[in-house]
Design an enzyme around this catalytic site. Structure first.
Site, PDB file in Angstrom:
ATOM      1  N   HIS B  59       0.819  -1.217   0.000  1.00 48.81           N
ATOM      2  CA  HIS B  59       0.000   0.000   0.000  1.00 48.81           C
ATOM      3  C   HIS B  59       0.857   1.273   0.000  1.00 48.81           C
ATOM      4  O   HIS B  59       0.329   2.375  -0.062  1.00 48.81           O
ATOM      5  CB  HIS B  59      -1.036  -0.018   1.134  1.00 48.81           C
ATOM      6  CG  HIS B  59      -0.542   0.362   2.492  1.00 48.81           C
ATOM      7  ND1 HIS B  59      -0.278  -0.554   3.484  1.00 48.81           N
ATOM      8  CD2 HIS B  59      -0.271   1.561   3.044  1.00 48.81           C
ATOM      9  CE1 HIS B  59       0.137   0.066   4.564  1.00 48.81           C
ATOM     10  NE2 HIS B  59       0.149   1.353   4.334  1.00 48.81           N
ATOM     11  N   ASP B  89       0.347  -7.425   1.537  1.00 49.43           N
ATOM     12  CA  ASP B  89       0.794  -6.047   1.703  1.00 49.43           C
ATOM     13  C   ASP B  89       2.316  -5.880   1.723  1.00 49.43           C
ATOM     14  O   ASP B  89       2.864  -5.143   2.532  1.00 49.43           O
ATOM     15  CB  ASP B  89       0.178  -5.435   2.966  1.00 49.43           C
ATOM     16  CG  ASP B  89       0.149  -3.901   2.889  1.00 49.43           C
ATOM     17  OD1 ASP B  89       0.360  -3.371   1.783  1.00 49.43           O
ATOM     18  OD2 ASP B  89      -0.070  -3.256   3.923  1.00 49.43           O
ATOM     19  N   SER B 168       4.357   3.074   7.631  1.00 45.42           N
ATOM     20  CA  SER B 168       4.043   1.931   6.768  1.00 45.42           C
ATOM     21  C   SER B 168       5.217   1.561   5.884  1.00 45.42           C
ATOM     22  O   SER B 168       5.757   2.414   5.185  1.00 45.42           O
ATOM     23  CB  SER B 168       2.854   2.267   5.868  1.00 45.42           C
ATOM     24  OG  SER B 168       1.673   2.132   6.578  1.00 45.42           O
TER      25      SER B 168
END
Lengths: 338, 423
Positions: B59, B89, B168
């Protein structure tokens, strides 16, 4: 006695790390708490709503500043106290600013200078020979150094200690350090200290990132060196407004990765970029004779300039199936209020 | 009196020394981890090799090429995503023209214990943009093997090291600076308030390591599952059941001629273990299997009539894997070939109504033996022989049909137009 010492030393050695940490923190609490004060503010209900107005702003303000005292640090022995500006902002009612010292004395305080961008405020109380903290040597600290923020609990009498590490050393244009020690309204304004109780900075409320101010593990403390620099002006009662930053007025766009430069995605109406004739789809290749590189580099180069400076941009523009190189001049402006 | 005082001092010093020892470990980990950190757009990444392999979240990086990234300090590189797993992911990128980069090795996430200290390196709220100094936070491993779907954090490490938007794709590291996870998700409790509440999740390094080879080969990687079984949860009241809740999962149905059937599963087998992972419910079963990409083999321990048995199971559907590889070719053959888990035989399964295979009079059931004179007994041989070709090329095939060799010429057709992948 030597034998006793050796035995106890061994015992201490056999003790687990958590207990050692607890004792270190207990001592730190003892040392630092004397220099941390509780501040109570009785203010008019004129919230400085961060966005929104009226009831929304009041509600938000309430969430950000719930009831109960907040913290400040004795900065100089003759009654100079520093805290977060946010703690004492707004219109304070007459005699509505009270400081509780470690020994229980309650003193009326006066708000002097404030600094908006670093979120610090200077208060004075009528007292002498107050205890102050030894300073930490920032050069000896690094990312990962253990630090604690010491504030005052709601009962005003006892300190709070939150442990964390230094997450980063140069934040807010090098004015602050960043820590993951939990900092909420209450201990904000308190002292960020090393394990030995050496003063690193004042916990401040720069850029709270959740709308009701809950800690997300990202707290800032304004460095003591930075405060020292401003101390005279704060003592005089100056209100330093947030420094306006120079701005050009473009948003980066998607461009050909093989073409070096910053593709312009949007030009902000009325901005220096628009006035200079910059258009969407242009690629800025040079800024004042230096390669623009990418957006971040360009941004840092803009921030190095001052408002009012004239800068020269070299721009690639697609026109009639060919690319032309243009030189544009822009006069940097201050960023408009958001 | 002075003796007592000095005693107190000695004890204080001992305590402080002990805490300092811990602090020194944290600082050393920070020092090692920091240079390997990668500023990746609005997220993070970490360099895991000197020649510039970088892990991040799907992502964050997606499957895009030509993304500009920076190392701590501001050194700039262009990153191309090589392999990606949208469900798990993870994206693996290669930095262009990179050599002798600082990096952190992947650690052993199965050796983690709850309570162990970890650090997270990231760029929450883009705070480090400009001076390119990442944020480092300290915490502990709060729990292991957390399971969440959509996106699939099937076997996540839970940590209270503060991670926030911008973390992230960044690494979670042990204090010896080994990457044990890629941070990618937090739980938040209030609407519109995306800040950490002490609950963050990271994808474990051992899962990533098992995917690494497939990532490096390139393209999308799919997470493992066992094709051909339906399973129920032990102790679930809806089933006439075997076992109790916590025992594991039991096999409810088995489809014939699937990897599951060939592995030897039987009805009502209770799955106890996948490799070294203990299975206690259906989420864990799913999560443990997703630790391997499709195309891998795992050992599964089952309980059958009071006895434990070990089975070797192929993950994924071999035909599906072949079909995916064929659709990645830059031309069309007009047929679908399949194989079994051994990938030892390439068999034609389907002939499309129109296309090169129909024109070459290929038949379902043909077994491909040679491509342009080279023998291609296995799927890997066949895929290799077909690589590098383009639409319009003619390929001489030898297929075995009814125990006889038949020669065919396949004229490769161009791929139908598709909307372009976003840049």
């Amino acid at each position: 006695v030597t034998l006793l010492l050796a035995v106890l030393g061994l015992l201490a050695g056999a003790d687990d790390d958590a207990a050692a940490l607890a004792r270190v923190l207990a001592r730190l609490r003892e040392q630092v708490a004397k220099c941390v004060v509780a501040i109570e503010v009785d203010r008019e209900s004129d919230p400085e709503g961060r966005g929104g107005a009226g009831a929304v702003a009041a509600h938000r303000d309430y969430l950000n500043r719930p009831l109960g005292p907040c913290s400040g640090v004795i900065y100089e022995a003759d009654g100079i106290i520093l805290t977060s500006r946010f703690n004492v902002s707004g219109t304070i009612r007459k005699g509505g600013l009270k400081v509780t010292l470690w020994d229980g004395r309650v003193l009326e305080a006066e708000r002097r200078g404030t600094d908006e961008s670093r979120d610090i405020a200077l208060l004075t109380v009528d007292a002498k020979d107050l205890p102050t903290l030894p300073r930490a040597d920032l050069a000896k600290l690094a990312q990962g150094s253990l630090v604690a923020i010491v504030g005052r609990a709601p009962d005003k009498a006892s300190p709070t200690v939150n442990l964390g590490i230094l997450s980063a050393l140069g934040r807010m244009r090098d004015a602050a350090v960043q820590t993951d020690a939990e900092m909420n309204y209450g201990n904000t304004g308190g002292a960020l200290v090393t394990l030995q109780g050496e003063f690193v900075g004042i916990g401040c409320n720069i850029k709270p990132l959740s709308h009701w101010g809950q800690s997300g593990g990202i707290g800032f403390a304004c460095k003591t060196v930075e405060i020292d620099r401003l101390l005279d002006r704060l003592k005089k009662g100056e209100h330093l407004e947030a420094e306006k930053l120079p701005y050009l007025g473009i948003m980066p766009g998607e461009g050909d990765p093989d073409v070096e430069g910053v593709p312009v995605g949007r030009v902000v109406p009325g901005s220096p970029a628009e006035k200079s004739g910059l258009k969407e789809g242009d690629v800025i290749t040079e800024f004042n004779g230096k390669k623009a590189g990418d957006f971040e580099l360009l941004r840092s180069m803009i921030l190095e300039r001052r408002i009012g400076d004239e800068v020269v941009l070299k721009v690639l523009r697609k026109a009639l199936d060919k690319t032309v190189e243009l030189e544009l001049k822009a006069r940097l402006d201050g960023r408009p209020e958001e | 009196m002075s003796a007592l005082l000095s005693l107190a001092l000695v004890l204080q010093e001992a305590d402080l020394a002990k805490v300092r020892e811990f602090e020194a470990k944290v600082r050393a980990a920070c020092d090692k981890a920091k240079p390997a950190y990668v500023f990746f757009g609005q997220g993070s990444g970490v360099c895991i090799s000197a020649d510039g392999w970088v892990l991040t979240n799907y992502h964050v990086a997606g499957d895009r090429d030509g993304q500009r990234v920076r190392l701590t300090g501001g050194r700039s590189f262009v990153a191309d995503v090589v392999g990606w797993d949208p469900k798990g992911d993870i994206s693996l990128c290669k930095l262009k023209d990179a050599k002798d980069l600082p990096y952190c090795e992947l650690g052993d996430s199965d050796a983690l214990r709850p309570g162990q200290s970890v650090i997270a390196v990231g760029n929450p709220f883009m705070l480090g943009n400009g001076n390119w100094e990442p944020t480092i936070t300290l915490g502990i491993v709060s729990a292991l093997h957390r399971y969440m779907d959509n996106p699939g954090y099937f076997d996540a490490i839970q940590t209270d090291a503060q991670i926030n938007p911008g973390n992230s794709g960044g690494p979670l590291l042990t204090l010896d600076a080994k990457v044990v996870g890629i941070n990618g998700r937090i739980d938040i409790k209030r609407f519109m308030n995306r800040v950490n509440t002490g609950i963050g999740y990271a994808i474990p390094s051992n899962q990533i390591r098992r995917y690494l080879e497939a990532f490096k080969r390139g393209g999308r990687v799919f997470e493992g599952f066992i094709d051909g079984i339906k399973f129920g949860e032990c102790g679930d009241a809806r089933y006439a059941n075997v076992g109790e809740y916590g025992d594991g999962v039991f096999i409810e149905t088995i489809k014939e001629e699937t990897p599951a059937a060939r592995a030897g599963f039987q009805l009502n087998d209770i799955v106890l273990q996948v490799e070294n992972y203990r299975i206690y419910n259906s989420n864990r079963f799913h999560g443990a299997l997703a630790n391997w990409p499709q195309g891998e083999w795992v050992r599964v321990k089952v309980l059958r009539k009071g006895e434990t048995k070990e089975l070797r199971v192929f993950l994924g559907e071999p035909e599906g894997i072949c079909r995916r590889e064929m659709t990645a070719w830059p031309f069309v053959t007009g047929m679908t070939a399949g194989t079994d888990e051994s990938f030892a035989k390439v068999e034609v399964l389907l002939i499309e109504r129109e296309g090169p295979a129909r024109e070459a009079e290929m038949k379902p059931g043909d077994v491909i033996a040679k491509v342009d004179g080279a023998t291609t007994p296995t799927w890997a041989d066949f895929a290799k022989a077909m690589s590098g070709r383009k639409a319009g090329d003619e390929v001489k095939l030898v297929v075995v049909r009814d125990k006889k060799e038949v020669e065919l010429v396949l004229k490769l057709a161009p791929k139908p137009e598709r909307p372009p992948r976003r840049p």
